[in-house]
Design a protein around this motif. Structure first.
Motif, PDB file in Angstrom:
ATOM      1  N   MET A  85       0.821  -1.226   0.000  1.00 40.59           N
ATOM      2  CA  MET A  85       0.000   0.000   0.000  1.00 40.59           C
ATOM      3  C   MET A  85       0.847   1.264   0.000  1.00 40.59           C
ATOM      4  N   GLY A  86       2.175   1.124  -0.073  1.00 41.94           N
ATOM      5  CA  GLY A  86       3.053   2.304  -0.007  1.00 41.94           C
ATOM      6  C   GLY A  86       3.120   2.857   1.400  1.00 41.94           C
ATOM      7  N   CYS A  87       3.024   1.958   2.401  1.00 43.80           N
ATOM      8  CA  CYS A  87       2.998   2.388   3.809  1.00 43.80           C
ATOM      9  C   CYS A  87       4.076   1.673   4.614  1.00 43.80           C
ATOM     10  N   THR A  88       4.295   2.152   5.835  1.00 40.11           N
ATOM     11  CA  THR A  88       5.027   1.399   6.833  1.00 40.11           C
ATOM     12  C   THR A  88       4.156   1.343   8.082  1.00 40.11           C
ATOM     13  N   ILE A  89       4.665   0.685   9.144  1.00 40.58           N
ATOM     14  CA  ILE A  89       3.861   0.567  10.376  1.00 40.58           C
ATOM     15  C   ILE A  89       4.625   1.197  11.528  1.00 40.58           C
ATOM     16  N   LYS A  90       3.953   2.041  12.281  1.00 42.50           N
ATOM     17  CA  LYS A  90       4.537   2.700  13.452  1.00 42.50           C
ATOM     18  C   LYS A  90       3.587   2.553  14.637  1.00 42.50           C
ATOM     19  N   LEU A  91       4.162   2.551  15.849  1.00 39.26           N
ATOM     20  CA  LEU A  91       3.308   2.637  17.039  1.00 39.26           C
ATOM     21  C   LEU A  91       3.082   4.127  17.278  1.00 39.26           C
ATOM     22  N   LEU A  92       1.833   4.546  17.136  1.00 35.57           N
ATOM     23  CA  LEU A  92       1.546   5.984  17.177  1.00 35.57           C
ATOM     24  C   LEU A  92       0.739   6.366  18.412  1.00 35.57           C
ATOM     25  N   ALA A  93       1.038   7.534  18.940  1.00 34.27           N
ATOM     26  CA  ALA A  93       0.164   8.186  19.923  1.00 34.27           C
ATOM     27  C   ALA A  93      -0.588   9.245  19.137  1.00 34.27           C
ATOM     28  N   ILE A  94      -1.921   9.177  19.167  1.00 30.97           N
ATOM     29  CA  ILE A  94      -2.727  10.116  18.369  1.00 30.97           C
ATOM     30  C   ILE A  94      -3.740  10.809  19.276  1.00 30.97           C
ATOM     31  N   LEU A  95      -3.676  12.132  19.288  1.00 33.03           N
ATOM     32  CA  LEU A  95      -4.551  12.936  20.146  1.00 33.03           C
ATOM     33  C   LEU A  95      -5.306  13.890  19.239  1.00 33.03           C
ATOM     34  N   GLU A  96      -6.628  13.857  19.333  1.00 32.62           N
ATOM     35  CA  GLU A  96      -7.413  14.667  18.404  1.00 32.62           C
ATOM     36  C   GLU A  96      -8.527  15.417  19.106  1.00 32.62           C
ATOM     37  N   ARG A  97      -8.745  16.632  18.615  1.00 39.81           N
ATOM     38  CA  ARG A  97      -9.917  17.395  19.023  1.00 39.81           C
ATOM     39  C   ARG A  97     -11.029  17.009  18.053  1.00 39.81           C
ATOM     40  N   ALA A  98     -12.228  16.716  18.555  1.00 45.83           N
ATOM     41  CA  ALA A  98     -13.335  16.338  17.662  1.00 45.83           C
ATOM     42  C   ALA A  98     -13.667  17.503  16.737  1.00 45.83           C
ATOM     43  N   ALA A  99     -14.251  17.171  15.576  1.00 44.84           N
ATOM     44  CA  ALA A  99     -14.567  18.202  14.581  1.00 44.84           C
ATOM     45  C   ALA A  99     -15.435  19.310  15.182  1.00 44.84           C
ATOM     46  N   ASP A 100     -16.357  18.948  16.097  1.00 44.81           N
ATOM     47  CA  ASP A 100     -17.221  19.974  16.702  1.00 44.81           C
ATOM     48  C   ASP A 100     -16.530  20.687  17.866  1.00 44.81           C
TER      49      ASP A 100
END
Ligand code: HSE
Length: 429
Positions: free
Chosen positions: A243-258
């Motif tokens: 898929m043209g990707c690699t794999i990482k262990l990610l920390a993902i923090l997001e503010r919701a769209a609203d």
């Protein structure tokens, strides 16, 4: 220039503590000039006093950290013990005795950050912890101070060096998880018990701290969804490559769209090779911050190790000493938004699902219908058949995690689905 020295108690003298002591000694003149007063190592609390500690005056060594903090002349305590106790009690004792604190303790800050900040504020003191997240990388202060006028919407980072080393090895050599872990252990990147790193606990603690700072709200360790990387296989990397990707262990923090809630999660994910985080190799850390006005920022560097972590500790020490001379304190906790942390089921992202299925008429339609029934839209499907069986790789469009879980549960119940070989989120597109 003030001539009376600011006195420092060092709590813990392991890999990081001994580097802190070394730099304080070898750079004493520069630190004095930068602070505007001499800074003196006044005591070092350790568990094993008989251990030889090069460059440290044996007269400074004590096993009684509490007595050191209570003796009345200490200005700043540096806590590099780690873990919850006795670190928590000692930091509290420091505040009760008018002592500001530098801590590198991510587990404690993720669990009890709010109470520790409150104690510092009550006593009019500083609590700094740049070293708790991503080692030497200036990240806490840039987020807390440089971006204080902006609005951070998303943080995505590689905040654990051990797991990045393992995943990078798997990617570059085709090795399986165990083989790559063994190499990481032999080279000293992984501890004898690697659980905290490979199961994502270390990254989750850092994620909780960063989320609190990014979104000006309280995020506790328990609020962070966590999946380790022990199930990532060589086959997953082969799929990622296709898929043209690699794999990482990610920390993902997001503010919701609203803007009304936030999410915090740690898990392995595929990311495109074109994403800046894909090029973070070996044991390095990197954090990608997206802010409304600033746009996309990337912080990169060594996330662990004695000297790099000591660099962050010393930066905090200088900042606290400057504050002390100015009779001020730095920024405390900022949790005014009180945004709730949504469960993982609310997270919306893409998925790569690998299924083992029977290779006969109607199976693909049955699988596609199951996705449709759960409101998950398919982006691509790749099938490879052999001897009446087939492997089916489905990549979805963005969908809520709860919808994907429902889909997988239903897929597992289909007679024609022999097994769900892997499920991986796809990020960073
Ligand atoms: N064990 C951590 C890592 C370093 O591998 O990044 C300390 O948090």
């Amino acid at each position: 220039m003030r001539t009376r020295p600011l006195k420092v108690a060092l709590l813990g003298c392991g890999v990081v503590g001994s580097e802190v002591a070394r730099i304080m000694t070898t750079h004493a003149d520069d630190l004095t000039a930068r602070i505007g007063a001499p800074v003196e190592l006044a005591g070092v609390a350790v568990r094993r006093p008989s251990k030889v500690r090069e460059g440290i005056d044996p007269a400074l060594i004590t096993t009684d950290a509490t007595a050191l903090l209570k003796r009345g002349d200490i200005d700043v305590a540096i806590e590099v013990i780690g873990g919850i106790e006795p670190a928590r009690t000692l930091i509290t004792t420091a505040f009760e005795n008018g002592i500001s604190v530098v801590s590198a303790n991510k587990a404690l800050l993720a669990q009890d950050g709010a109470a520790l900040h409150a104690a510092a504020e009550t006593h009019g003191l500083d609590l700094y912890y740049e070293a708790a997240v991503a080692g030497a990388i200036p990240l806490v202060r840039p987020m807390r101070e440089s971006l204080a006028g902006d609005k951070i919407n998303r943080v995505m980072g590689i905040v654990n060096g051990t797991t990045n080393f393992i995943l990078d090895k798997m990617d570059s050599t085709g090795a399986g998880y165990q083989e790559a872990l063994d190499e990481a252990t032999a080279l000293g990147y992984a501890e004898a018990d690697p659980t905290a790193d490979v199961e994502g606990y270390d990254a989750a603690a850092k994620a909780a701290i960063l989320a609190g700072i990014a979104f000006h709200t309280r995020v506790r360790l328990d609020d962070v969804y966590r999946e380790g990387m022990t199930e990532v296989s060589a086959a997953d990397f082969a799929s990622a490559k296709r898929m043209g990707c690699t794999i990482k262990l990610l920390a993902i923090l997001e503010r919701a769209a609203d803007g009304e809630s936030v999410t915090a999660r740690v898990h392995p994910a595929m990311i495109p090779l074109t994403h800046p985080l894909a090029s973070v190799r070996e044991a390095y850390n990197a954090v990608f911050v997206e802010a409304e006005a600033a746009g996309r920022l990337m912080f990169y560097g060594p996330g662990a190790g004695g000297a790099p972590t000591a660099s962050a500790v010393l930066g905090d020490l200088v900042a606290i000493c400057r504050n002390k001379l100015a009779e001020a304190t730095g920024p405390g906790e900022s949790a005014y938004t009180q945004l709730p942390v949504s469960p993982m089921g609310d997270v919306v992202t893409r998925y790569h699902i690998s299924l083992d299925v029977a290779d006969k008429p109607g199976v693909l339609a049955q699988v596609a219908t199951t996705f449709a029934e759960h409101g998950v839209s398919i982006d691509t499907v790749r099938q490879q058949g052999k001897d009446g069986e087939a492997s089916l790789v489905v990549v979805t469009h963005r969908a809520p995690d709860a919808a994907l879980s429902g889909t997988v549960e239903a897929l597992r119940k289909l007679d024609t689905v022999r097994g769900v070989a892997s499920i991986m989120r796809v990020e960073g597109e």
